[in-house]
Design an enzyme around this catalytic site. Structure first.
Site, PDB file in Angstrom:
ATOM      1  CG  LEU A  10      -1.848  -0.895   1.284  1.00 45.50           C
ATOM      2  CD1 LEU A  10      -2.847  -1.178   2.804  1.00 45.50           C
ATOM      3  CD2 LEU A  10      -2.795  -0.892   0.316  1.00 45.50           C
ATOM      4  CG  ASP A  11       0.376   4.375  -2.876  1.00 50.66           C
ATOM      5  OD1 ASP A  11       1.285   3.778  -3.128  1.00 50.66           O
ATOM      6  OD2 ASP A  11      -0.275   5.145  -3.470  1.00 50.66           O
ATOM      7  N   PRO A  12       2.287   4.934   1.124  1.00 50.14           N
ATOM      8  CG  PRO A  12       4.276   5.931   1.339  1.00 50.14           C
ATOM      9  CD  PRO A  12       3.290   5.205   0.275  1.00 50.14           C
TER      10      PRO A  12
END
Length: 261
Positions: free
Chosen positions: A1-3
Site C-alpha cells: 500500500l502507498d504510505p
C-alpha cells in the site's frame, strides 16, 4: 500500500504464497478523498503544491464527467510511482532530482487501465469522496489528478482506503497488531482464511487419495474423462484440501504447483 493508504492487504503464509499471482490479478475496490485547490508533485498530500485552481466542481459537473473515466482508459502513472525506467523506479529518479534541486525530466508514458465503476459519495467546497472498482495497474492518485483536470480544476488525493482485493473484503480483515498476537495454531486457524479462498474462481477437480499422492510427488496421472477444463489451470482437491494447481492435458493431469498441506 502507498504510505498514506489504509485498508485491505492480503498476506500469504506458508504454502499460500504459491497463490499470490491469483490475488494480484484480482479487481480492487477503493474509497478515496479528492482535495480541491491544487495538484502536487506526488498527486497526494505528501508532495509539494504545483498547479493551483480556485474552481470547485459541482455535483452535476462531476456526475457528467465520471462516465469518461469508466471502461478502458489511458492513464499516466504518477512520477512518484514504482514504474521502472531504464532499470530504476520512477520514485527514485524523482526523489534524486528533488534532492539536487533539479526539475524532474521524466516522461512516463500513458498506459491502458480498466475501471469498472466510479461513484461520487459526497462533495463539498474543499473535497469530494469517491469509490472506484478497478483492475490491477490502476493508479488512484493519477485518477484523482486527471479527474480534477477534466473538471477544469486542480486536485490531489488526501485519503485512500482499499476496501477489497478480489474476495478479500475489509469487513473480514484483521489488524496487523492482532495478527502478531496470534500465538497458538487454534486462534490462527480461526482467523486466517483457507488457501482455497484464493482459488475459488478457478475450476476444481476432485481426485482420490492415491491420485493426490502421485500428484504431490510431481507425477502426471492418467485422466480419461472429458472436461471443459482442458488446458486451463485448475485446482486438484482431495478430502476438502487443495492438493496442487494442475493442468488437464489430453489423457493426463499435470501438476504445476504442489501444495504441501
Amino acid at each position: 500500500l502507498d504510505p498514506l493508504a489504509s485498508g485491505v492487504l492480503p498476506i500469504a503464509l506458508g504454502e499460500a504464497t504459491k497463490t499470490v499471482s491469483y490475488v494480484m490479478d484480482s479487481k480492487k475496490n477503493y474509497e478515496f478523498t479528492l482535495c480541491w485547490g491544487h495538484e502536487t508533485t506526488t498527486d497526494d498530500v505528501e508532495g509539494f503544491p504545483t498547479l493551483f485552481s480556485g474552481k470547485i466542481p459541482t455535483d452535476d459537473e462531476i456526475s457528467k464527467c465520471i462516465p469518461k473515466f469508466v471502461g478502458t482508459i489511458k492513464q499516466k502513472p504518477p512520477d512518484y510511482s514504482a514504474v521502472k525506467i531504464n532499470g530504476k523506479r520512477a520514485y527514485q529518479i524523482a526523489r534524486n532530482a528533488e534532492k539536487q534541486g533539479l526539475k524532474n525530466q521524466m516522461k512516463l508514458r500513458p498506459r491502458e487501465v480498466v475501471i469498472h465503476e466510479l461513484s461520487l459519495i459526497s462533495n463539498s467546497k474543499t473535497e469530494a469522496r469517491f469509490t472506484v472498482l478497478c483492475e490491477k495497474g490502476t493508479y488512484v492518485r493519477s485518477l484523482g489528478r486527471d479527474l480534477g483536470r477534466m473538471l477544469g480544476s486542480a486536485a490531489h488525493i488526501s485519503a485512500l482506503k482499499r476496501l477489497s482485493v478480489g474476495k478479500f473484503d475489509i469487513k473480514d480483515a484483521i489488524s496487523l497488531d492482532f495478527l502478531k498476537s496470534l500465538r497458538d495454531s487454534a486462534r490462527a486457524k480461526k482467523n486466517i482464511l483457507s488457501l482455497l479462498s484464493v482459488l475459488d474462481d478457478i475450476p476444481a477437480l476432485c481426485v482420490t487419495p492415491e491420485e493426490a499422492n502421485k500428484i504431490k510427488m510431481g507425477q502426471r496421472i492418467l485422466y480419461f474423462g472429458k472436461s471443459s477444463m482442458e488446458n486451463q489451470t485448475s485446482v486438484a482437491i482431495c478430502d476438502g484440501l487443495a492438493v496442487a494447481l494442475i493442468k488437464l492435458e489430453p489423457g493426463f493431469i499435470r501438476p504445476i504447483k504442489v501444495f504441501n498441506l
